[in-house]
Design an enzyme around this catalytic site. Structure first.
Site, PDB file in Angstrom:
ATOM      1  N   HIS A 111      -2.251  -9.665  12.237  1.00 17.34           N
ATOM      2  CA  HIS A 111      -1.683  -8.433  11.691  1.00 17.34           C
ATOM      3  C   HIS A 111      -1.365  -7.525  12.879  1.00 17.34           C
ATOM      4  CE1 HIS A 111      -1.035  -4.667   9.863  1.00 17.34           C
ATOM      5  NE2 HIS A 111      -2.165  -4.145  10.310  1.00 17.34           N
ATOM      6  N   GLU A 147       0.848  -1.194   0.000  1.00 15.94           N
ATOM      7  CA  GLU A 147       0.000   0.000   0.000  1.00 15.94           C
ATOM      8  C   GLU A 147       0.882   1.242   0.000  1.00 15.94           C
ATOM      9  OE1 GLU A 147      -2.057   1.076   3.690  1.00 15.94           O
ATOM     10  OE2 GLU A 147      -1.561  -0.933   4.393  1.00 15.94           O
ATOM     11  N   CYS A 187      -3.454  -3.465   4.556  1.00 20.14           N
ATOM     12  CA  CYS A 187      -2.556  -4.489   5.101  1.00 20.14           C
ATOM     13  C   CYS A 187      -2.971  -5.898   4.730  1.00 20.14           C
ATOM     14  CB  CYS A 187      -2.464  -4.375   6.615  1.00 20.14           C
ATOM     15  SG  CYS A 187      -1.916  -2.766   7.140  1.00 20.14           S
TER      16      CYS A 187
HETATM   17  P1  HMG Z   1      -3.333   7.287  21.108  1.00 21.26           P
HETATM   18  O1  HMG Z   1      -4.714   7.803  21.125  1.00 21.26           O
HETATM   19  O2  HMG Z   1      -2.226   8.253  21.036  1.00 21.26           O
HETATM   20  O3  HMG Z   1      -3.040   6.324  22.326  1.00 21.26           O
HETATM   21  O4  HMG Z   1      -3.152   6.357  19.834  1.00 21.26           O
HETATM   22  P2  HMG Z   1      -3.995   5.875  23.532  1.00 21.26           P
HETATM   23  O5  HMG Z   1      -4.320   7.033  24.368  1.00 21.26           O
HETATM   24  O6  HMG Z   1      -5.120   5.021  22.982  1.00 21.26           O
HETATM   25  O7  HMG Z   1      -2.965   4.969  24.327  1.00 21.26           O
HETATM   26  C1  HMG Z   1      -2.475   3.786  23.773  1.00 21.26           C
HETATM   27  C2  HMG Z   1      -2.338   2.777  24.904  1.00 21.26           C
HETATM   28  O8  HMG Z   1      -1.276   3.198  25.766  1.00 21.26           O
HETATM   29  C3  HMG Z   1      -3.590   2.686  25.806  1.00 21.26           C
HETATM   30  O9  HMG Z   1      -3.721   1.312  26.147  1.00 21.26           O
HETATM   31  C4  HMG Z   1      -3.200   3.495  27.026  1.00 21.26           C
HETATM   32  O10 HMG Z   1      -3.884   3.089  28.201  1.00 21.26           O
HETATM   33  C5  HMG Z   1      -1.715   3.147  27.114  1.00 21.26           C
HETATM   34  P3  HMG Z   1      -5.128   0.539  25.935  1.00 21.26           P
HETATM   35  O11 HMG Z   1      -6.112   1.256  26.754  1.00 21.26           O
HETATM   36  O12 HMG Z   1      -5.435   0.676  24.433  1.00 21.26           O
HETATM   37  O13 HMG Z   1      -4.828  -0.841  26.316  1.00 21.26           O
HETATM   38  N1  HMG Z   1      -0.901   4.106  27.888  1.00 21.26           N
HETATM   39  C6  HMG Z   1       0.099   3.740  28.698  1.00 21.26           C
HETATM   40  N2  HMG Z   1       0.559   2.515  29.061  1.00 21.26           N
HETATM   41  C7  HMG Z   1       1.608   2.481  29.933  1.00 21.26           C
HETATM   42  N3  HMG Z   1       2.214   3.593  30.439  1.00 21.26           N
HETATM   43  C8  HMG Z   1       1.785   4.827  30.101  1.00 21.26           C
HETATM   44  C9  HMG Z   1       0.664   4.943  29.190  1.00 21.26           C
HETATM   45  N4  HMG Z   1       0.005   5.972  28.656  1.00 21.26           N
HETATM   46  C10 HMG Z   1      -0.959   5.466  27.842  1.00 21.26           C
HETATM   47  N5  HMG Z   1       2.395   5.900  30.607  1.00 21.26           N
HETATM   48  C11 HMG Z   1      -3.675   4.651  18.275  1.00 21.26           C
HETATM   49  C12 HMG Z   1      -3.318   4.962  19.719  1.00 21.26           C
HETATM   50  C13 HMG Z   1      -3.589   3.146  18.035  1.00 21.26           C
HETATM   51  C14 HMG Z   1      -5.092   5.113  17.982  1.00 21.26           C
HETATM   52  C15 HMG Z   1      -2.669   5.399  17.353  1.00 21.26           C
HETATM   53  O14 HMG Z   1      -1.386   4.885  17.545  1.00 21.26           O
HETATM   54  C16 HMG Z   1      -3.022   5.297  15.887  1.00 21.26           C
HETATM   55  O15 HMG Z   1      -3.830   6.048  15.357  1.00 21.26           O
HETATM   56  N6  HMG Z   1      -2.353   4.362  15.141  1.00 21.26           N
HETATM   57  C17 HMG Z   1      -2.574   4.184  13.732  1.00 21.26           C
HETATM   58  C18 HMG Z   1      -3.796   3.356  13.433  1.00 21.26           C
HETATM   59  C19 HMG Z   1      -3.636   1.929  13.932  1.00 21.26           C
HETATM   60  O16 HMG Z   1      -2.555   1.400  14.104  1.00 21.26           O
HETATM   61  N7  HMG Z   1      -4.792   1.216  14.079  1.00 21.26           N
HETATM   62  C20 HMG Z   1      -4.787  -0.176  14.477  1.00 21.26           C
HETATM   63  C21 HMG Z   1      -5.961  -0.957  13.902  1.00 21.26           C
HETATM   64  S1  HMG Z   1      -6.160  -0.656  12.137  1.00 21.26           S
HETATM   65  C22 HMG Z   1      -4.941  -1.648  11.360  1.00 21.26           C
HETATM   66  O17 HMG Z   1      -4.346  -2.480  11.992  1.00 21.26           O
HETATM   67  C23 HMG Z   1      -4.663  -1.377   9.919  1.00 21.26           C
HETATM   68  C24 HMG Z   1      -3.393  -0.587   9.637  1.00 21.26           C
HETATM   69  O18 HMG Z   1      -2.261  -1.426   9.781  1.00 21.26           O
HETATM   70  C25 HMG Z   1      -3.462   0.015   8.232  1.00 21.26           C
HETATM   71  C26 HMG Z   1      -3.779  -0.883   7.070  1.00 21.26           C
HETATM   72  O19 HMG Z   1      -4.555  -1.838   7.091  1.00 21.26           O
HETATM   73  O20 HMG Z   1      -3.248  -0.545   6.002  1.00 21.26           O
HETATM   74  C27 HMG Z   1      -3.223   0.577  10.576  1.00 21.26           C
END
Ligand code: HMG
Length: 394
Positions: A235, A81, A113
């Site tokens: 994935h 992609e 992906c």
């Molecule tokens: P965010 O909003 O910055 O993070 O982005 P958050 O606030 O959700 O925190 C992440 C985790 O860290 C949470 O854990 C927090 O509690 C924890 P959870 O509640 O989820 O278990 N946390 C801590 N832990 C320990 N110590 C600390 C601390 N502070 C917070 N101090 C988000 C997270 C994934 C949304 C962002 O990274 C993002 O937008 N990523 C890109 C999209 C993505 O990866 N999506 C995944 C599913 S889609 C997919 O897999 C397809 C993809 O590969 C693309 C394709 O298919 O081509 C993306």
């Protein structure tokens, strides 16, 4: 009885640099625990300025061609992609770099992906039709998000190449598969953008829904019971996502997902992804390699795979490991590719990220930057020009 078809060989390549996520946490002003523990990511691969999906794809596939020759490879399916052209397939420069026969079908596949898993299934179909035919499947991607966005901590890059054949030496692709497609706006990259539009929270919940729906379709089609699997590869946009997904799968099957069980089922699959980062189409297969390189002998055991591609398409399917497969693994080479990456600071990463190829048709010759076997030499007349790096260094 139909001839068994599956993975005869599998090889990994990644980029030249790596950045520790503590560098990014400092820049983002967040506790590094958010990235190390919350996302389950320690480092991310940063490709050099003369690397792209073609050089990584060729670096992975060259290992396979060096072992088996190009004989009987009549198709290259390259899933990505991070396409470099709206029209021409990135499989064509790979065919040229690897000196594969002209009598080759070279095609690029896309569905976020999920593209790599779809290429594997389509390759199996071609081999079933003609068991003398071998297909080179390559998943190659560079995951890149907007600077200072939530996704930036999940960036990464890698390529995995697989030789798909009859009577495979590594793993047989089992016929049952569970599918799920829905038109969702969780993550997409419009033609005018170099980074995706992302609704991160939505993407996580759609991924989990897709796991459930693909599993239910797999079950309905007579797939294996959960307890029959010796491993689970998901994935991994970030390794914690595999934990969320597996917890959901266990729950819908009536099992409480305690941490010990999750670690036992997933621990080996996350070692490589936790330091490479997201590699989109390649990520599922990086997880598979991580499992195979770290687990005990899984001969005659089945491994579950869950591919998810935003947008979205998901597939749940399985591989059955062939006795003796461990002798075919490239464990040392895989570890070396990851360990030899040069660690860089945030400032260096930023300089690499800010570098861009010309978009006005002008030519550019690139300095040597990476050290992989192939490099992007430059751009001429709007076309990317590649070369084997060792040829230019002697
Ligand atoms: P965010 O909003 O910055 O993070 O982005 P958050 O606030 O959700 O925190 C992440 C985790 O860290 C949470 O854990 C927090 O509690 C924890 P959870 O509640 O989820 O278990 N946390 C801590 N832990 C320990 N110590 C600390 C601390 N502070 C917070 N101090 C988000 C997270 C994934 C949304 C962002 O990274 C993002 O937008 N990523 C890109 C999209 C993505 O990866 N999506 C995944 C599913 S889609 C997919 O897999 C397809 C993809 O590969 C693309 C394709 O298919 O081509 C993306």
């Amino acid at each position: 009885m139909a001839v068994p078809v599956g993975i005869h060989d599998i090889a990994l390549a990644t980029g030249h640099y790596a950045m520790d996520l503590s560098e990014l946490a400092e820049r983002h002003g967040v506790d590094v625990g958010k990235y190390y523990l919350g996302l389950g990511q320690r480092e991310q691969t940063v490709p050099a300025t003369d690397e792209d999906i073609v050089t990584m794809a060729a670096a992975a596939a060259a290992q396979i061609v060096a072992t088996h020759g190009a004989q009987d490879i009549r198709t290259i399916l390259l899933a990505t992609e991070s396409g470099i052209d709206h029209s021409k397939s990135a499989a064509i420069p790979v065919q040229e770099l690897l000196n594969l026969p002209a009598a080759t079908r070279a095609v690029e596949l896309k569905q976020a992906c999920y593209g790599g898993a779809s290429a594997l299934q389509m390759a199996a179909g071609l081999v079933e039709r003609d068991p003398a035919h071998r297909v080179l499947v390559i998943a190659s991607d560079i995951a890149r998000y907007d600077i200072d966005s939530g996704g930036e901590a999940t960036q990464g890059a890698a390529a995995v190449a697989m030789l798909v054949s009859a009577d495979p030496a590594v793993a047989v692709l089992e016929p049952e598969s569970g599918l799920y497609t829905a038109d969702v706006r969780d993550f997409w990259r419009p033609n005018h953008r170099s980074t995706p539009r992302v609704d991160g929270k939505l993407s996580v919940s759609v991924y989990l829904e897709a796991v459930e729906r693909a599993w239910k379709d797999y079950e309905a089609r007579g797939g294996r019971a959960l307890r029959e699997f010796a491993g689970f590869c998901y994935h991994q946009p970030f390794t914690k996502m595999a934990y969320k997904a597996h917890a959901r799968l266990l729950e819908i099957n009536g099992t409480a997902p305690d941490q010990g069980l999750l670690d036992r089922d997933l621990g080996h699959t996350t070692v490589y992804n936790g330091v490479i980062g997201n590699s989109y189409t390649a990520s599922l297969f990086v997880g598979l390699l991580s499992l195979l390189d770290h687990a005990e002998d899984l001969s005659e055991r089945s491994v579950a795979l869950l591919s998810y591609g935003s947008g979205c398409v998901a597939e749940f399917f399985a591989l059955r490991m062939v006795p003796g497969y461990r002798q075919r693994l490239r464990t040392e080479a895989n570890r070396a590719a990851i360990e030899r990456r040069e660690r860089i600071s945030y400032d260096r990463y930023r300089a690499i990220r800010d570098f861009a190829l010309p978009e006005d048709g002008s030519s550019l010759a690139l300095e040597h930057d990476g050290a992989g076997p192939f490099r992007l030499r430059g751009v001429s007349d709007d076309s990317r020009i590649y070369e084997a790096r060792r040829l230019t260094r002697v």
